[in-house]
Design an enzyme around this catalytic site. Sequence first.
Site, PDB file in Angstrom:
ATOM      1  N   GLY A  58      -8.623  -0.607  38.694  1.00 32.72           N
ATOM      2  CA  GLY A  58      -8.139   0.303  37.669  1.00 32.72           C
ATOM      3  C   GLY A  58      -7.027  -0.178  36.780  1.00 32.72           C
ATOM      4  N   PRO A  64     -10.283  -4.986  41.647  1.00 28.70           N
ATOM      5  CG  PRO A  64      -9.168  -6.979  41.126  1.00 28.70           C
ATOM      6  CD  PRO A  64      -9.652  -6.147  42.289  1.00 28.70           C
ATOM      7  N   GLY A  65     -11.750  -4.860  38.391  1.00 29.23           N
ATOM      8  CA  GLY A  65     -12.900  -5.286  37.599  1.00 29.23           C
ATOM      9  C   GLY A  65     -12.444  -5.669  36.198  1.00 29.23           C
ATOM     10  NE  ARG A  66     -10.921  -1.023  32.049  1.00 35.07           N
ATOM     11  CZ  ARG A  66     -11.909  -0.363  31.426  1.00 35.07           C
ATOM     12  NH1 ARG A  66     -12.338  -0.783  30.259  1.00 35.07           N
ATOM     13  NH2 ARG A  66     -12.447   0.717  31.976  1.00 35.07           N
ATOM     14  NE  ARG A  81     -14.923  -0.246  27.660  1.00 40.61           N
ATOM     15  CZ  ARG A  81     -13.797  -0.068  27.012  1.00 40.61           C
ATOM     16  NH1 ARG A  81     -13.586  -0.690  25.873  1.00 40.61           N
ATOM     17  NH2 ARG A  81     -12.860   0.702  27.496  1.00 40.61           N
ATOM     18  CB  CYS A 126     -32.241   5.178  14.435  1.00 41.05           C
ATOM     19  SG  CYS A 126     -33.191   3.824  13.762  1.00 41.05           S
ATOM     20  CD  GLU A 127     -28.848   7.865  18.831  1.00 42.51           C
ATOM     21  OE1 GLU A 127     -28.042   8.808  18.683  1.00 42.51           O
ATOM     22  OE2 GLU A 127     -29.902   7.959  19.460  1.00 42.51           O
TER      23      GLU A 127
END
Length: 416
Positions: A239, A274-276, A312, A344-345
């Site tokens: 985190g 930890p990742g991010r 994201r 197409c969004e």
Amino acid sequence: MDHFTYRNFDLCCEQVSLRTLAADVGTPAYVYSKAALLENYRAYDAAFAEVPHLVCYSVKANANLGVLATLARAGAGADIVSGGELFRALRAGFPPSTIIFSGVGKTRDELREALKAEILMFNVESLSELRTLDEVAREMGVRAPVALRVNPDVDPQTHPYIATGLKTSKFGIPFAQALEAYADAASLKGVEVVGADIHIGSQLTKASPFADAVARIAALVKTLRERSIEIRTVDVGGGLGIRYRAEAPPTHREYATVLLPALRELGVRVLLEPGRSIVGNAGVLLTRVLYRKQTGEKTFVVVDAAMNDLIRPVLYDAYHEIRPVTEARPGVPGETVDVVGPICESGDFLAKGRELARTDEGDLLAVMSAGAYGFAMASNYNTRPRAVEVLVDGNRYTIVRRRETYEDLVAGESAL
Ligand SMILES: *Cc1c(COP(=O)(O)O)cnc(C)c1O
């Protein structure tokens, strides 16, 4: 150290020019710096050196085998949340004794696979899961090493979709039920209670929620010990935030300084997930400008990367810095643009109302800090092949995942 810098007006990943790289492998492309990955991992390892510890990289942030193998060889463990991630972690070379299985909805099959692999431990998130794991383990004639993930009810002060440690969240066992849950776990023949676990959210930029959570878990461990439930490991989760824009998250050392006093006193082995903060700043998304488009109101820069490559911005309102791959010469006028993809969004944007140096069709842009939850959340929406992934090491690079082909996209389907 920043591993993405301009050299002679060329934005480079380590010593590799992103302009050259784009010419070689095409765009969109995810580009990762091996040096940055290792530096981030080692910063954790060094910060916790004074206690027994294991840094278990959270595979979901970026599950590429090249990324995983790099971290496995450096001595990291893995934190997984699915059978698929178990498969990847083993394939990448993580010893099973360094793998932790987290997640709120593990299936029986997944539990069985992980028991068979003899992983380090299961972070159990509910009493139902505990009973299921106990059953599966007894059927197999083994005991499952278990930590209970306790929800400490602290506000991580992050985006609501990535806050997990509030009592309204689906994650973990409510703090008020923790003692009872541990007593339950201790009575089961198929599980062996070894640890306690927390994970309160992602992209935390303040140290105080970590401090509050650890204080709560430390108090719990002490109470458990009084009741003869021995806790040998404390998993403090992941985190820790990174700098996307102007955030000033705690450094690895500051983070450790906040956590260590309580952990040292408990005399436990410390696990981290930890990742991010390991992979986020180690990667960029390289994209090329397809078109410029002026409406009465706005200037759009249409690029060849889209929300299917990086979700994201629309999912979390996330800000990613965008840099021109060829550094803007002094005096080039700036402009305020929306950087959008071909999907197409209306949610298909990488940046809105962004001040950028004037870019033209054919120019390359680098979407910074895209190493975490970038490719990992990519999809094939609009039948777009997923981007190539490249790992840079010094002046060389390796394609660690080739660009998908149209045939890849329909493999497994049937036209009847
Ligand atoms: C997502 C997750 C992590 C990693 O979070 P980061 O913010 O990427 O560090 C760690 N542990 C668990 C249980 C998770 O779900």
